[in-house]
Write an enzyme that holds these catalytic residues in place. Structure first.
Site, PDB file in Angstrom:
ATOM      1  N   GLU D  60     -10.426 -16.599 -10.274  1.00  0.00           N
ATOM      2  CA  GLU D  60      -9.832 -15.985 -11.436  1.00  0.00           C
ATOM      3  C   GLU D  60      -8.146 -16.279 -11.434  1.00  0.00           C
ATOM      4  O   GLU D  60      -7.717 -16.330 -12.465  1.00  0.00           O
ATOM      5  CB  GLU D  60     -10.182 -14.445 -11.472  1.00  0.00           C
ATOM      6  CG  GLU D  60     -11.904 -14.497 -12.059  1.00  0.00           C
ATOM      7  CD  GLU D  60     -12.675 -14.507 -10.612  1.00  0.00           C
ATOM      8  OE1 GLU D  60     -12.191 -14.704  -9.617  1.00  0.00           O
ATOM      9  OE2 GLU D  60     -13.711 -14.708 -11.140  1.00  0.00           O
ATOM     10  N   HIS D 130     -20.966  -4.876 -13.236  1.00  0.00           N
ATOM     11  CA  HIS D 130     -20.768  -5.493 -14.438  1.00  0.00           C
ATOM     12  C   HIS D 130     -20.934  -4.692 -15.401  1.00  0.00           C
ATOM     13  O   HIS D 130     -21.476  -4.566 -16.389  1.00  0.00           O
ATOM     14  CB  HIS D 130     -22.395  -6.113 -14.401  1.00  0.00           C
ATOM     15  CG  HIS D 130     -22.569  -7.289 -13.415  1.00  0.00           C
ATOM     16  ND1 HIS D 130     -22.731  -7.197 -12.110  1.00  0.00           N
ATOM     17  CD2 HIS D 130     -22.482  -8.733 -13.553  1.00  0.00           C
ATOM     18  CE1 HIS D 130     -23.003  -8.464 -11.750  1.00  0.00           C
ATOM     19  NE2 HIS D 130     -22.484  -9.265 -12.438  1.00  0.00           N
TER      20      HIS D 130
HETATM   21  C1  LIG Z   1     -14.830 -12.726  -8.319  1.00  0.00           C
HETATM   22  C2  LIG Z   1     -16.238 -13.231  -8.924  1.00  0.00           C
HETATM   23  N1  LIG Z   1     -16.074 -13.927 -10.177  1.00  0.00           N
HETATM   24  C3  LIG Z   1     -17.235 -14.517 -10.655  1.00  0.00           C
HETATM   25  C4  LIG Z   1     -18.624 -13.703 -10.458  1.00  0.00           C
HETATM   26  C5  LIG Z   1     -19.883 -14.234 -11.096  1.00  0.00           C
HETATM   27  N2  LIG Z   1     -20.675 -15.142 -10.190  1.00  0.00           N
HETATM   28  C6  LIG Z   1     -21.668 -14.414  -9.720  1.00  0.00           C
HETATM   29  S1  LIG Z   1     -22.516 -15.551  -8.732  1.00  0.00           S
HETATM   30  C7  LIG Z   1     -21.625 -16.951  -9.278  1.00  0.00           C
HETATM   31  C8  LIG Z   1     -21.662 -18.255  -8.794  1.00  0.00           C
HETATM   32  C9  LIG Z   1     -21.424 -18.256  -7.100  1.00  0.00           C
HETATM   33  O1  LIG Z   1     -21.954 -19.315  -6.732  1.00  0.00           O
HETATM   34  P1  LIG Z   1     -21.958 -19.776  -5.043  1.00  0.00           P
HETATM   35  O2  LIG Z   1     -20.820 -19.193  -4.331  1.00  0.00           O
HETATM   36  O3  LIG Z   1     -22.070 -21.231  -5.046  1.00  0.00           O
HETATM   37  O4  LIG Z   1     -23.341 -19.039  -4.703  1.00  0.00           O
HETATM   38  P2  LIG Z   1     -24.810 -19.452  -5.079  1.00  0.00           P
HETATM   39  O5  LIG Z   1     -25.057 -18.673  -6.183  1.00  0.00           O
HETATM   40  O6  LIG Z   1     -24.816 -21.147  -5.310  1.00  0.00           O
HETATM   41  O7  LIG Z   1     -25.452 -19.256  -3.864  1.00  0.00           O
HETATM   42  C10 LIG Z   1     -20.645 -16.295 -10.088  1.00  0.00           C
HETATM   43  C11 LIG Z   1     -19.350 -17.231 -10.853  1.00  0.00           C
HETATM   44  C12 LIG Z   1     -18.377 -12.850  -9.291  1.00  0.00           C
HETATM   45  N3  LIG Z   1     -19.783 -12.232  -8.949  1.00  0.00           N
HETATM   46  N4  LIG Z   1     -17.259 -12.535  -8.836  1.00  0.00           N
END
Ligand SMILES: Cc1ncc(C[n+]2csc(CCOP(=O)(O)OP(=O)(O)O)c2C)c(N)n1
Ligand SMILES: Cc1ncc(C[n+]2csc(CCOP(=O)(O)OP(=O)(O)O)c2C)c(N)n1
Ligand SMILES: [Mg+2]
Ligand SMILES: [Mg+2]
Lengths: 399, 325, 399, 325
Positions: D60, D130
């Protein structure tokens, strides 16, 4: 200032290709030991515990996905495809090591001993949820099992894990911290902060990066231009290894060694597990709009559980019959737990204001009293149903 | 009792805390051998070793995240943010993590051992980025405590309380009066309770509420007003979250008038909260509108710092306006 | 998921030593071309412009340090020791490339054409300061010269530079962005964010990292455990080079090439200049409490200006007499500018509320009116002296 | 005119802005091919290409920093933060950088082309992370504008204004009513001026002020009150910074009573500012204390979301209390 750097007369840029980190693989696709690979020391009990845990999580994920579709849970998120990355790593650690995870590592929690009832309590936000019904499903945590409560903001646990490990070191505990996160989370500023601080302040923490190809809809090709996460460790002065995340022995062997290294050298270590998120990101997601089924199919063929099973069968440590029995038993255990725990009531309303501070201050107690007075006027309107399935979520459409 | 300044009182509190509890760890940018850019951590590394007092890389989000982990593990982490203006990269760790750590885990885990110290406020010709007063941001964050001393005596007693408090505390130090503010401070260990305001001067006609360096403006304005026969009750809030509404409301019920003053920009500043809450409690006692004397709604300027800041003259004018309403 | 990574049977951690980035050096300590080194293409005019700029900044820094001690400025910060890192790099770019700097790169601004009067206007916060007297001394900026106004929070300009460069690319400008920062700033989360985004979104931006050994009192050994900053670039998939920051030709040659590469490949490039902050961090700092004089002396011997001068003398492009004349002239120019510009008034009070928004909204106009009414009651108490030296700063004791 | 929902209105605004000005660029997590987790950017990448609508890494602070640079260069950057709960890592870039960019440079540079869109608020069983409503943090930050629509029509008109506004704007989208809130929305380009509140319902006895999803609670409470013969004037603030004190004060001078409602925790929330400012302006008109109906001072809970949130019943009770004071 750096003494390490040699002088050169030649103007040449160092490129990503100047550092390639190989992927450790011990088992081949058929669960056979690769030609020159060393089988890690692993006794039958540990091997079976690992396998059983992977199998359990696969069943749990399937059942909970179904339960979510039936409206019995508001939200769920599977580990499918990445079971070896998680179980193989946690198995390399001791139960007094602290786990600080992202959210897709329920297998590690199970490995530590989390019961089916405990999973259900959290998923259903009932009165026995350790988190007192405050967080969305899948935000587990267990003080007893040294498993830090999950928080949704990505990557925040990374510098925290460095600090936790530093504290363990200072307190003279023969323990380290294991910190899980994903390829997407590794883009956050907290990743940089945490890895650099862990390295420069000599923290015994093992970072396990689950590189599963996606962050929700975003493929790693749009997440970074480099060669994954492990090469970044080199920049921080951290010993780093990449493993085939679908090869349980590779993950396990690297993890055992990583723990030893972390504690012996009081330094962080990175393990990057290369795998694939076989399912949707969560029950709010539908991957068909951003990736094609062929890609998924390729990875479905590489199922880490199947691969381990073949190895176990070869070793004579396991049979198809046992396998069948185990899965049936897990299915029953989980569905029984779901049934029994969803009958439980919600936590007490007073939990609304406790734990904001150690002791609720006056203004919170007043707000609570006001709330009670208000609810008394409209008793039918408030308070959760004893049956928690009322908590349906618009998040079913989103993350 | 020795006379020391506010900065030395901070140093004494840290020294006392570290001496009495080996779990206390200080960390931050340049706080090691150098003793911090203001020297608040002077000699601590020498006394307690590099493990317990150390320089960190320049990453505020890292410093706070690391400290949360330390505190969760059982240490007592006292993190310095070099200037309050630089606390914002740590905002997520403070607001989403530290503040919610105990709640979200159902009290299985907590980071109550965390204290974040940071010099704040104007008056040193620091311009936009060495002058800010960001306390209101944190006061809107349940789970945090926010503490601001205005004297050397308070600085030591409140900081010791903050360090030992079971909840995460942001401790803002008024850097403009680090050296100017001198007073008797015990060598010994002592604590001043959090959450309790101090009625510094009793008065009958109007209540003045403030904190930090602003207290000196309030006292000066109160003295001027006294010349006009106006008796001001001066209250030092000391803890902003949770704040002592009872003491303030009791005073306003007595005086019927209230002025709140802070350096931060007026809009959305913490004076708004105090005004709103007091008005809710004391509506029938109020004889004139509650007034706010605050910084202007601009970034903190350099050349017009004096004009920008809410000083004793602005408070004094507000007092007259309130009394003559 | 990465196709690049080869499989291995051997459990081995990749270490920092597996990637060493050499330091480009073209001139030796005596200003002679090193044996196998290529002299970059550089014409006499450019060479002299570079040299003159370095010399100018040295004089400016000396004079302003003295002026600060005399109380004529509230704050100052020198570039001493790092002139080649800054001038050598900026000289490799075009004047329509955008500069986004930290705060120790006044030499780049001068190279672009910032006049002595313009320096003084900012340092003295007078009515001609482009920044309208709002920021502390050294926070220069010039729209005309494509030099982004400096802001104090460290590293914030790094992701901004990536975005700026992306915009340049989209707008079809044949221009890139050059982004300066220090070894300390590189620890901020914004560094990680900026470099990763620059790489993955193909931004023509050149990052020049001044590794000068210190961040205020903190030596690089307490800033990071890795081998400087350049190896981190490899993790992001960024072409990276390390140069001797006291060797003007090495810095220049790398910069010319970096610009070409950035624009040709639409990709970021990193240049790490290895040098030393010879002076205090700022006028608020006294390095004697955290480093010893011997160390400083070693580096004083490596003076980049002297080294370039020897090369120029050897080439017959410069003489000692010219050198002497130049410095005398600069000294006079700067002191004259100081004298004339410190007589200028402060900016108008109305600047207190302009530029918060493009148009001051009602509440700000009201606050301003209230202020005017208040000042009218106490005219002697407010408003800056026409002589700005009244703005003495407690910051003289700090950063 | 077509009936579309608030989410579609956001999408339509983005589409309109991108179609009319090639300098408009959308970026954020998962906003590309996927169209965003809520689908607010649906089809934009397909229509305008990957260069102008693209996925970013999960950072972000990077997204906002990058967008500031884009805007400074001359582009019009529309950044999405996936959930307002995740805006905090960008806090420094927003508060220290975007908000102060023009001021600190003496108007040599600006990032007025920046708009940050983010879904906010509770009501979707999202728990701590959320559900948050962080608007007050940004309202204490001079240099920013803060805008929150409550209807589909507003969403398109305000977002188009925000994108084209010469100052950086944070645009909070009430995600609870993304789909529930449906209305007539022109296909064409239109703007709703920033900084101007809307008197949605005229009334005589009490003024209700709110924004976003909370407007629906206010309207419902007003309807209940009407059954009791209480006539509520309902004001939708729409822009929170700078906010339209004139409209609110005029209303309160007429009705003599005011209730402000928001989902964010009460302490330090923006209702405090409104209460304080209105009290300053309308002291003699006030017939009862200004009241605040807000979220409780806890992190946002999951199971007790309904109890936690300030709903129409709580507003209705407050109306009765105010009128019967
Ligand atoms: C600071 C923040 N930004 C955005 C999100 C929304 N979000 C939740 S899971 C995710 C994807 C994460 O991907 P990854 O780290 O590759 O983990 P995976 O789901 O593939 O296990 C996002 C963008 C969040 N939880 N926290
Ligand atoms: C976000 C932030 N944190 C802390 C500071 C205080 N500070 C100013 S300069 C500095 C050191 C920077 O060191 P480096 O990046 O190496 O640059 P150098 O001074 O060596 O040129 C620090 C910590 C700041 N300006 N911004
Ligand atoms: Mg992933
Ligand atoms: Mg440095």
């Amino acid at each position: 200032m750096t003494a390490k750097s040699k002088q050169t007369d030649v103007l040449r840029f160092t490129e990503t290709t100047d550092l390639t980190i190989p992927t450790l693989r011990i088992l081949d696709a058929d669960g056979k030991l690769r030609k020159n690979a060393h089988e890690p020391v692993i006794d039958k009990a540990t091997a079976l515990k690992i396998y059983e845990n992977m199998a359990y999580i696969r069943v749990l994920d399937e059942r909970m996905l179904a339960a979510q579709r039936q409206g019995r849970l508001s939200f769920y998120l599977t580990c499918t495809g990445e079971e070896a990355s998680v179980v193989g790593s946690i198995a390399g650690f001791k139960s007094h090591d602290m786990v600080m995870s992202q959210y897709r590592e329920q297998a590690a929690l199970r490995y530590r001993g989390f019961s089916s009832e405990q999973f259900m309590n959290q998923l259903l936000s009932n009165d026995l949820d350790f988190g007192k019904g405050r967080q969305m499903p899948i935000h587990y945590g267990s003080h007893e099992l040294n498993y830090m409560t999950i928080s949704s903001p990505l990557a925040t646990q990374i510098p925290q894990a460095a600090g936790y490990a530093y504290g363990q070191k200072l307190a003279g505990k023969d323990a380290c911290t294991i910190c899980y996160f994903g390829d997407g989370a590794a883009s956050e500023g907290d990743f940089h902060a945490g890895l650099n601080m862990a390295a420069v302040s000599n923290c015994p923490v093992v970072f396990v990066v689950r590189n599963n190809g996606y962050a929700i809809s975003t493929p790693t090709s749009e997440q970074f231009a480099g060669d994954g996460i492990a090469p970044r460790g080199i920049g921080y002065g951290i010993s780093s290894i990449r493993v085939d995340g679908n090869d349980i022995l590779a993950v396990y062997a690297a993890s055992v060694e990583a723990r030893r290294l972390a504690l012996q050298t009081n330094a962080p270590v990175i393990i990057e597990t290369m795998s694939y998120r076989l399912g949707a990101h969560s029950t709010s997601d539908d991957p068909s709009s951003y990736r094609n089924a062929d890609e998924e199919e390729i990875w479905r063929q590489k199922d880490p559980i199947l691969r381990m099973k073949k190895w176990l069968l070869d070793k004579g440590w396991w049979s198809d019959q046992q396998d069948h029995q185990l899965k049936t038993q897990y299915k029953k255990e989980i569905l029984d737990a779901l049934k029994s725990q969803e009958k439980r009531p919600s936590p007490p309303l007073s939990d609304l204001i406790t734990d904001v501070y150690k002791t609720p201050p006056l203004h919170l107690r007043q707000q609570y009293t006001e709330l009670l007075n208000h609810i008394a006027k409209y008793p039918d309107h408030y308070l959760p149903n004893p049956n928690n399935s009322g908590h349906q979520s618009a998040l079913t459409q989103v993350n | 009792m020795p006379q020391i300044n506010l900065l030395q009182a901070v140093n004494s509190a840290l020294d006392t805390a570290m001496a009495h509890d080996p779990r206390v760890i200080c960390l931050g940018q340049d706080i090691g051998q150098f003793g911090g850019v203001f020297r608040a951590t002077s000699k601590l590394q020498e006394k307690y070793g590099k493990q317990r007092c150390f320089n960190t890389p320049i990453t505020e989000q890292g410093i706070v995240g690391f400290s949360i982990g330390l505190a969760a593990q059982g240490s007592i982490a006292v993190a310095e943010i070099q200037f309050a203006d630089y606390i914002f990269p740590a905002f997520d760790q403070i607001v989403n993590e530290a503040a919610k750590f105990r709640y979200r885990s159902g009290d299985q885990f907590n980071c109550g051992g965390l204290t974040i110290r940071t010099p704040y406020g104007g008056g040193i010709a620091g311009g936009l980025y060495h002058s800010q007063s960001p306390e209101a941001y944190f006061c809107h964050t349940p789970g945090l405590k926010v503490v601001i001393p205005s004297t050397a005596y308070q600085a030591k007693g409140l900081l010791l309380s903050a360090i030992r408090d079971p909840d995460p505390v942001i401790f803002f130090e008024p850097k403009a009066i680090y050296r100017a503010e001198v007073g008797e401070v015990p060598d010994d260990d002592y604590e001043i309770p959090l959450g309790v305001a101090e009625v510094v001067t009793e008065g009958a006609d109007i209540t003045l509420v403030g904190w930090g360096a602003q207290m000196h403006q309030l006292h000066r304005a109160a003295k001027m007003a006294l010349q006009d026969g106006i008796s001001c009750e001066v209250i030092d809030l000391r803890t902003l979250l949770p704040w002592d509404l009872e003491t303030v409301a009791a005073s306003v019920n007595k005086t019927g008038r209230l002025i709140i003053s802070h350096e931060a920009p007026r809009t959305g500043g913490f004076a708004g909260e105090i005004s709103a809450a007091v008005q809710e409690q004391c509506f029938l006692s109020l004889e004139s509108p509650i007034m706010r004397v605050a910084g202007m709604d601009t970034p903190f300027p350099l050349v017009f710092e004096k004009e920008y800041l809410p000083d004793y003259l602005k408070v004094y004018e507000a007092i007259k306006q309130s009394v003559n309403f």
